[in-house]
Design a protein around this motif. Structure first.
Motif, PDB file in Angstrom:
ATOM      1  N   ALA A 123     -23.694 -60.436  67.200  1.00  0.00           N
ATOM      2  CA  ALA A 123     -23.799 -59.723  68.482  1.00  0.00           C
ATOM      3  C   ALA A 123     -22.408 -59.355  69.309  1.00  0.00           C
ATOM      4  O   ALA A 123     -22.225 -58.906  70.184  1.00  0.00           O
ATOM      5  CB  ALA A 123     -24.886 -60.247  69.234  1.00  0.00           C
ATOM      6  N   GLU A 152     -19.090 -52.484  67.943  1.00  0.00           N
ATOM      7  CA  GLU A 152     -20.581 -51.961  67.745  1.00  0.00           C
ATOM      8  C   GLU A 152     -21.291 -51.870  69.120  1.00  0.00           C
ATOM      9  O   GLU A 152     -22.238 -50.924  69.162  1.00  0.00           O
ATOM     10  CB  GLU A 152     -21.128 -52.928  66.986  1.00  0.00           C
ATOM     11  CG  GLU A 152     -20.722 -52.989  65.373  1.00  0.00           C
ATOM     12  CD  GLU A 152     -21.599 -52.678  64.356  1.00  0.00           C
ATOM     13  OE1 GLU A 152     -22.134 -51.557  64.675  1.00  0.00           O
ATOM     14  OE2 GLU A 152     -21.601 -53.514  63.684  1.00  0.00           O
ATOM     15  N   GLN A 153     -21.185 -52.799  69.941  1.00  0.00           N
ATOM     16  CA  GLN A 153     -22.032 -52.591  71.076  1.00  0.00           C
ATOM     17  C   GLN A 153     -21.036 -52.119  72.485  1.00  0.00           C
ATOM     18  O   GLN A 153     -20.173 -52.874  72.693  1.00  0.00           O
ATOM     19  CB  GLN A 153     -22.579 -53.869  71.389  1.00  0.00           C
ATOM     20  CG  GLN A 153     -23.475 -53.774  72.556  1.00  0.00           C
ATOM     21  CD  GLN A 153     -25.017 -54.586  72.252  1.00  0.00           C
ATOM     22  OE1 GLN A 153     -24.556 -55.706  71.605  1.00  0.00           O
ATOM     23  NE2 GLN A 153     -25.958 -54.318  72.557  1.00  0.00           N
ATOM     24  N   HIS A 154     -21.496 -50.778  72.786  1.00  0.00           N
ATOM     25  CA  HIS A 154     -20.943 -50.415  73.871  1.00  0.00           C
ATOM     26  C   HIS A 154     -21.925 -50.391  75.178  1.00  0.00           C
ATOM     27  O   HIS A 154     -22.612 -49.503  75.278  1.00  0.00           O
ATOM     28  CB  HIS A 154     -20.219 -49.085  73.607  1.00  0.00           C
ATOM     29  CG  HIS A 154     -19.391 -48.811  72.682  1.00  0.00           C
ATOM     30  ND1 HIS A 154     -17.981 -49.087  72.799  1.00  0.00           N
ATOM     31  CD2 HIS A 154     -19.426 -48.767  71.461  1.00  0.00           C
ATOM     32  CE1 HIS A 154     -17.334 -49.171  71.632  1.00  0.00           C
ATOM     33  NE2 HIS A 154     -18.242 -48.675  70.641  1.00  0.00           N
ATOM     34  N   VAL A 212     -29.715 -52.468  69.883  1.00  0.00           N
ATOM     35  CA  VAL A 212     -28.662 -52.189  69.278  1.00  0.00           C
ATOM     36  C   VAL A 212     -28.066 -50.823  69.725  1.00  0.00           C
ATOM     37  O   VAL A 212     -27.006 -50.411  69.827  1.00  0.00           O
ATOM     38  CB  VAL A 212     -28.763 -52.074  67.833  1.00  0.00           C
ATOM     39  CG1 VAL A 212     -28.557 -53.466  67.249  1.00  0.00           C
ATOM     40  CG2 VAL A 212     -30.115 -51.531  67.167  1.00  0.00           C
ATOM     41  N   PHE A 213     -29.196 -49.753  70.081  1.00  0.00           N
ATOM     42  CA  PHE A 213     -28.749 -48.474  70.713  1.00  0.00           C
ATOM     43  C   PHE A 213     -29.450 -48.199  71.856  1.00  0.00           C
ATOM     44  O   PHE A 213     -30.437 -47.670  72.069  1.00  0.00           O
ATOM     45  CB  PHE A 213     -29.048 -47.400  69.432  1.00  0.00           C
ATOM     46  CG  PHE A 213     -28.230 -47.614  68.364  1.00  0.00           C
ATOM     47  CD1 PHE A 213     -26.947 -47.161  68.500  1.00  0.00           C
ATOM     48  CD2 PHE A 213     -28.886 -48.037  67.273  1.00  0.00           C
ATOM     49  CE1 PHE A 213     -26.157 -47.004  67.139  1.00  0.00           C
ATOM     50  CE2 PHE A 213     -27.801 -48.081  66.077  1.00  0.00           C
ATOM     51  CZ  PHE A 213     -26.665 -47.682  66.230  1.00  0.00           C
ATOM     52  N   MET A 244     -30.859 -44.663  72.983  1.00  0.00           N
ATOM     53  CA  MET A 244     -32.186 -44.400  72.455  1.00  0.00           C
ATOM     54  C   MET A 244     -33.139 -45.174  72.838  1.00  0.00           C
ATOM     55  O   MET A 244     -34.553 -44.382  73.018  1.00  0.00           O
ATOM     56  CB  MET A 244     -31.788 -44.523  70.739  1.00  0.00           C
ATOM     57  CG  MET A 244     -32.657 -43.857  69.852  1.00  0.00           C
ATOM     58  SD  MET A 244     -32.208 -43.793  68.384  1.00  0.00           S
ATOM     59  CE  MET A 244     -33.032 -44.884  67.494  1.00  0.00           C
ATOM     60  N   LEU A 267     -37.213 -48.228  65.707  1.00  0.00           N
ATOM     61  CA  LEU A 267     -35.978 -48.508  65.071  1.00  0.00           C
ATOM     62  C   LEU A 267     -35.029 -49.502  65.732  1.00  0.00           C
ATOM     63  O   LEU A 267     -34.537 -50.347  65.053  1.00  0.00           O
ATOM     64  CB  LEU A 267     -35.272 -47.105  64.855  1.00  0.00           C
ATOM     65  CG  LEU A 267     -36.153 -46.272  63.894  1.00  0.00           C
ATOM     66  CD1 LEU A 267     -35.711 -44.695  64.093  1.00  0.00           C
ATOM     67  CD2 LEU A 267     -36.263 -46.557  62.476  1.00  0.00           C
ATOM     68  N   ASN A 268     -35.032 -49.390  67.160  1.00  0.00           N
ATOM     69  CA  ASN A 268     -34.090 -50.404  67.742  1.00  0.00           C
ATOM     70  C   ASN A 268     -34.809 -51.676  67.615  1.00  0.00           C
ATOM     71  O   ASN A 268     -33.988 -52.591  67.209  1.00  0.00           O
ATOM     72  CB  ASN A 268     -34.411 -50.093  69.178  1.00  0.00           C
ATOM     73  CG  ASN A 268     -32.966 -49.556  69.877  1.00  0.00           C
ATOM     74  OD1 ASN A 268     -31.958 -49.736  69.424  1.00  0.00           O
ATOM     75  ND2 ASN A 268     -33.074 -48.362  70.397  1.00  0.00           N
ATOM     76  N   VAL A 309     -36.598 -53.400  65.403  1.00  0.00           N
ATOM     77  CA  VAL A 309     -36.465 -53.746  63.787  1.00  0.00           C
ATOM     78  C   VAL A 309     -34.959 -54.113  63.874  1.00  0.00           C
ATOM     79  O   VAL A 309     -34.599 -55.238  63.257  1.00  0.00           O
ATOM     80  CB  VAL A 309     -36.990 -52.858  62.678  1.00  0.00           C
ATOM     81  CG1 VAL A 309     -36.826 -53.370  61.342  1.00  0.00           C
ATOM     82  CG2 VAL A 309     -38.591 -52.777  63.146  1.00  0.00           C
ATOM     83  N   THR A 310     -33.915 -52.927  63.781  1.00  0.00           N
ATOM     84  CA  THR A 310     -32.493 -53.155  63.643  1.00  0.00           C
ATOM     85  C   THR A 310     -32.040 -54.229  64.502  1.00  0.00           C
ATOM     86  O   THR A 310     -31.062 -55.195  64.108  1.00  0.00           O
ATOM     87  CB  THR A 310     -32.007 -51.971  64.104  1.00  0.00           C
ATOM     88  OG1 THR A 310     -32.660 -50.761  63.401  1.00  0.00           O
ATOM     89  CG2 THR A 310     -30.609 -51.947  63.314  1.00  0.00           C
ATOM     90  N   LEU A 347     -33.005 -57.611  62.868  1.00  0.00           N
ATOM     91  CA  LEU A 347     -32.337 -58.053  61.530  1.00  0.00           C
ATOM     92  C   LEU A 347     -30.902 -57.999  61.856  1.00  0.00           C
ATOM     93  O   LEU A 347     -30.287 -58.850  61.122  1.00  0.00           O
ATOM     94  CB  LEU A 347     -32.634 -56.737  60.676  1.00  0.00           C
ATOM     95  CG  LEU A 347     -33.957 -56.658  60.027  1.00  0.00           C
ATOM     96  CD1 LEU A 347     -33.966 -55.428  59.346  1.00  0.00           C
ATOM     97  CD2 LEU A 347     -34.249 -57.941  59.103  1.00  0.00           C
ATOM     98  N   GLN A 348     -30.178 -57.304  62.610  1.00  0.00           N
ATOM     99  CA  GLN A 348     -28.792 -57.368  62.578  1.00  0.00           C
ATOM    100  C   GLN A 348     -27.944 -57.772  63.871  1.00  0.00           C
ATOM    101  O   GLN A 348     -26.756 -58.126  63.838  1.00  0.00           O
ATOM    102  CB  GLN A 348     -28.416 -55.653  62.467  1.00  0.00           C
ATOM    103  CG  GLN A 348     -29.058 -55.028  61.403  1.00  0.00           C
ATOM    104  CD  GLN A 348     -28.340 -55.419  59.992  1.00  0.00           C
ATOM    105  OE1 GLN A 348     -29.144 -56.577  59.459  1.00  0.00           O
ATOM    106  NE2 GLN A 348     -27.312 -54.953  59.330  1.00  0.00           N
ATOM    107  N   ALA A 349     -28.650 -58.400  64.830  1.00  0.00           N
ATOM    108  CA  ALA A 349     -27.768 -58.432  66.295  1.00  0.00           C
ATOM    109  C   ALA A 349     -28.442 -59.794  66.644  1.00  0.00           C
ATOM    110  O   ALA A 349     -28.393 -60.056  68.136  1.00  0.00           O
ATOM    111  CB  ALA A 349     -27.981 -57.257  67.125  1.00  0.00           C
TER     112      ALA A 349
END
Lengths: 230, 587
Positions: B7, B12-14, B113-114, B117, B185-186, B188-189, B192-194
């Motif tokens: 993270a 990746e994160q703005h 993550v986004f 969105m 989608l946010n 789950v991602t 999993l990823q952050a």
């Protein structure tokens, strides 16, 4: 497992299935890909369920209807002065779309090589092929509606569900292709004007757009098999 | 195993840097603000749904005493109540509300993550709510097809709202699914990823596990609803016949021919059954964390709780046709779906045992969130047991479409998740607002709500055994029903009004405590999970100040022997805890 094994300072990993589980669930990204790519994969999984529901529903109404199902090879035949050639337009459309997957794959490659110019033109070519596909689909729809008298609620050849399913499924897929064309052009122009250079020269976005594009192609293969060939 | 910093990867994160009031609180990309926007909107429509249910009960309890309730209105109330409660309240509140608030905080992330969105997800959700509410006021009114919207009646003459109401309902569902997909989608991602350093999947709090798996279910189940909504819209507007067979209505042959109404039921329940668990799994997760925190004990059988959530999620996709036993189905299918349905009872019972065993010999603090969590165990066991009756084909046939079914699903996916919603609001209120709520009012709210709902739904089981059919405006000449059935109905209605009014205590408490409540500590319950370890309360944008937290243990180190405190937060390193056990991944 000890504290050490949780980080990169060493430690023994369990083997076999337990190793797979603990590796997958470790304190790192579960998939070693950018966030956007992971999200695109998950979205495509969800979209797969949408198209599966469409296709299964189409097969169900094809079985439930009492009227005969029109022969796709006759309905979708074109004659160029001589005998009608079955499915010729669909064959060309399929060829165009599969070709666009090829140009897309090349664009992804060029993106990773940071060849912005070639990436741009290959993506534009992909979008152009996609637009060609949608154009041919528009021609196919016009021919069916104007010449053959096919309507969502009925047609002269047989079961009403033929037209209903056709317009619904190819329409939904065509919307996906159209959205993809816009998406590809948007990314292509950002590649061209150096937008991603300012973000560390990362062109994974080309691959993410490519994932979507290949998915739309793959869905078409299933529509082709289940609607036109069956 | 190469470590990948997650993270804190700046490129990746703005995070946007909001300056104005509008950026901070209206067009906000902060997951915490979006969560509260989701929550307030969902509770607002939930109140409308509750008022609708009181209107239904008025007619049932005191037939024909209220001139403003006619049969048409009654069916519209039934339909809108069900649809709002299941989708626009519970799904939106658990995933859009608590999912948004808890996932980044509990996983140690700065945001979703986004974020853009994520913001869009809320505003599209609001649009779907507006379309839904508009349908109440169009000519012909909202649809009265029942929340299941079964064709052919949903779009045929004679059903209230069959012209505009049903069209707006389906459109609203389509818009909701778009909103849910952007949010889902946010979620789950992000999971999993952050996650932050040290936060392995098997150290995640069960709240995150429940919300995570429920979101996956949503992403795979809502497509079926979207497809059925599109097909029904085409049947209605383009006169196709996907769901419409050849029919004769009022002596006239309709234009439709050859469609399959059963197809709609399959699509609907392929969505509808996972939907039950989309609502239930976040509740399971949240209640586990609330129980462990307030019982000062680690959750019993953490790993099995995780696997049970995954097993329930998987099984929920192969049980849908148990809603269709009376629709006409091959008996072998009935056998298959009854078997899979009963198998779900195994991981579910496992969870219930583990909740009870978590309480066993715990140092139980009967604070308001804990009361609601314990109340949930009662109502959930209750609704779960009647589910075993209804899962069997031969027992379901006579009970189908009676008040027994109404009692069952209200206990299991109405009252139970709503009790967890209350538990969660009380539990995280100090973190969200920085204020404590009034404990006494909270306890009154709990006892009146719990006893009130029991006096609503327990008698309904009895009415169901008597054969009282559901969704009937009036009973008419029904000799098989004793006189007392009507007396019972009147008593249920009085209880329903009582429970509805009780909620005023809740709203009064929540609103006045915003201003008058005692200032909350950053960790008033002594909880271990990361959201209680933030530098600010309520947490500021970006959650963690300069440095991201680092996790060294699982989420349930309560009452560890040899410790001064009876809890060890997840971000306390092993070196600072000389005695005690290491609860990393167990093998």
């Amino acid at each position: 497992m000890s504290e050490a094994a949780m980080t990169n300072t060493g430690g023994v990993l369990p083997g076999g299935l337990g190793g797979v589980t603990s590796d997958f669930s470790a304190d790192k990204q579960s998939f070693h890909v950018p966030w956007g790519k992971a999200m695109m994969w998950i979205f495509l999984l969800s979209d797969t369920f949408i198209f599966s529901c469409f296709l299964i529903s189409y097969m169900t109404v094809r079985m439930s209807t009492a009227d005969p199902w029109p022969l796709p090879s006759e309905v979708f035949a074109l004659s160029f002065g001589g005998d009608p050639i079955p499915l010729i337009l669909i064959a060309i459309m399929t060829f165009v779309l599969i070709t666009s997957s090829g140009t897309m794959a090349l664009a992804v490659n060029m993106g990773y090589r940071k060849d912005r110019n070639k990436t741009f033109w290959l993506m534009v070519a992909t979008a152009a092929l996609g637009a060609t596909f949608v154009g041919m689909q528009a021609f196919e729809w016009t021919k069916l509606i104007v010449d053959e008298g096919v309507r969502p609620w009925g047609n002269p050849m047989g079961a009403a569900q033929f037209g209903s399913s056709f317009f619904m499924i190819t329409g939904f897929h065509g919307m996906h292709v159209s959205a993809g064309v816009i998406y590809l052009l948007w990314v292509a122009f950002r590649v061209k004007n150096g937008f991603y250079e300012k973000r560390g020269g990362n062109y994974e976005i080309v691959e993410i757009a490519g994932l979507y594009w290949h998915f739309v192609d793959l869905v078409w293969v299933f529509i082709f098999a289940f609607f036109y060939l069956w | 195993m190469a470590y990948v910093a997650i993270a804190d990867r700046d490129h990746e994160q703005h995070l946007h840097d909001p300056q104005t009031f509008i950026e901070k609180y209206i067009w906000s990309q902060d997951h915490k603000v979006i969560a509260i926007q989701y929550g307030v909107t969902a509770i607002f429509v939930g109140v409308i749904a509750m008022i609708l249910s009181v209107m239904m009960r008025l007619q049932l309890g005191f037939p024909d005493s209220f001139s403003l309730i006619n049969p048409e209105n009654y069916y519209q109330f039934v339909t809108m109540h069900g649809m709002i409660m299941v989708i626009y309240l519970l799904t939106a509140l658990f995933l859009g509300g608590f999912g948004n608030y808890l996932i980044p905080l509990m996983c140690g992330s700065r945001d979703m993550v986004f974020p853009f969105m994520n913001m869009l997800s809320y505003w599209v959700y609001l649009l779907s709510v507006i379309i839904l509410l508009v349908s109440l006021f169009v000519p012909g009114g909202a649809t009265g097809a029942g929340w299941t919207l079964y064709p052919p009646q949903a779009i045929s003459d004679g059903t209230p709202g069959e012209s505009l109401g049903i069209v707006l309902m389906l459109a609203s569902l389509g818009v909701f699914i778009i909103a849910f997909t952007m949010g889902g989608l946010n979620y789950v991602t992000t999971v999993l990823q952050a996650r932050c350093r040290g936060m392995t999947l098997m150290r995640m709090p069960l709240s995150v596990w429940g919300i995570f798996v429920a979101t996956i279910l949503g992403l795979l189940a809502f497509p079926a609803l979207l497809v059925s909504a599109i097909m029904m819209l085409l049947d209605k507007l383009a006169h196709t016949s996907f769901f419409m067979p050849a029919m004769i209505s009022a002596g006239e042959q309709l234009e439709h021919t050859g469609g399959s109404p059963i197809l709609f039921q399959h699509l609907f329940w392929f969505f509808g059954h996972p939907e039950v668990y989309i609502v239930a799994l976040p509740a399971f997760g949240i209640v586990s964390d609330v129980l462990a925190t307030h019982a000062r004990k680690n959750i019993f059988g953490y790993r099995m709780m995780v696997w049970a959530i995954l097993a329930i999620g998987g099984l929920s996709f192969i049980v849908w046709a148990h809603h269709m036993y009376v629709s006409g189905m091959n008996p072998y299918f009935g056998f298959f779906f009854a078997t899979t349905t009963l198998i779900i009872a195994v991981p579910t019972a496992l969870k219930v045992y583990n909740w009870v065993l978590t309480l066993w010999q715990g140092n139980i603090h009967l604070r308001v969130p804990m009361l609601f969590a314990i109340g949930f165990i009662f109502t959930f066991i209750h609704g779960g047991l009647t589910g075993i009756f209804l899962g069997n084909v031969v027992i379901d046939l006579p009970l189908s479409d009676t008040y027994f079914v109404v009692a069952h699903f209200h206990m299991v996916m109405g009252v139970s998740p709503v009790l967890v919603v209350f538990a969660a609001i009380y539990h995280w209120y100090p973190k969200m607002t920085g204020r404590m709520f009034n404990e006494t009012l909270g306890k009154w709210h709990f006892w009146m709500t719990l006893l009130g709902t029991y006096s609503i739904y327990l008698p309904m089981h009895y009415l169901g055994f008597q054969g009282v059919p559901r969704r009937y405006f009036a009973m008419g000449n029904t000799d098989f029903l004793p006189e007392s059935a009507q007396a019972l109905n009147a008593s249920i209605t009085i209880s329903a009004i009582f429970v509805a009014l009780t909620q005023l205590i809740f709203f009064y408490n929540m609103i006045t405590s915003l201003r008058n409540g005692k200032k909350a500590d950053s960790n008033p319950w002594g909880a271990t999970t990361l959201e209680w370890q933030t530098p600010d309360t309520p947490p500021k944008h970006g959650n963690w100040g300069h440095d991201l937290p680092e996790v060294h243990r699982w989420a349930y180190d309560y009452s560890v022997p040899g410790q001064e405190q009876d809890f060890v937060p997840q971000n306390v390193p092993a070196s600072e805890v000389p005695v005690g056990r290491d609860h990393g991944v167990h093998h």
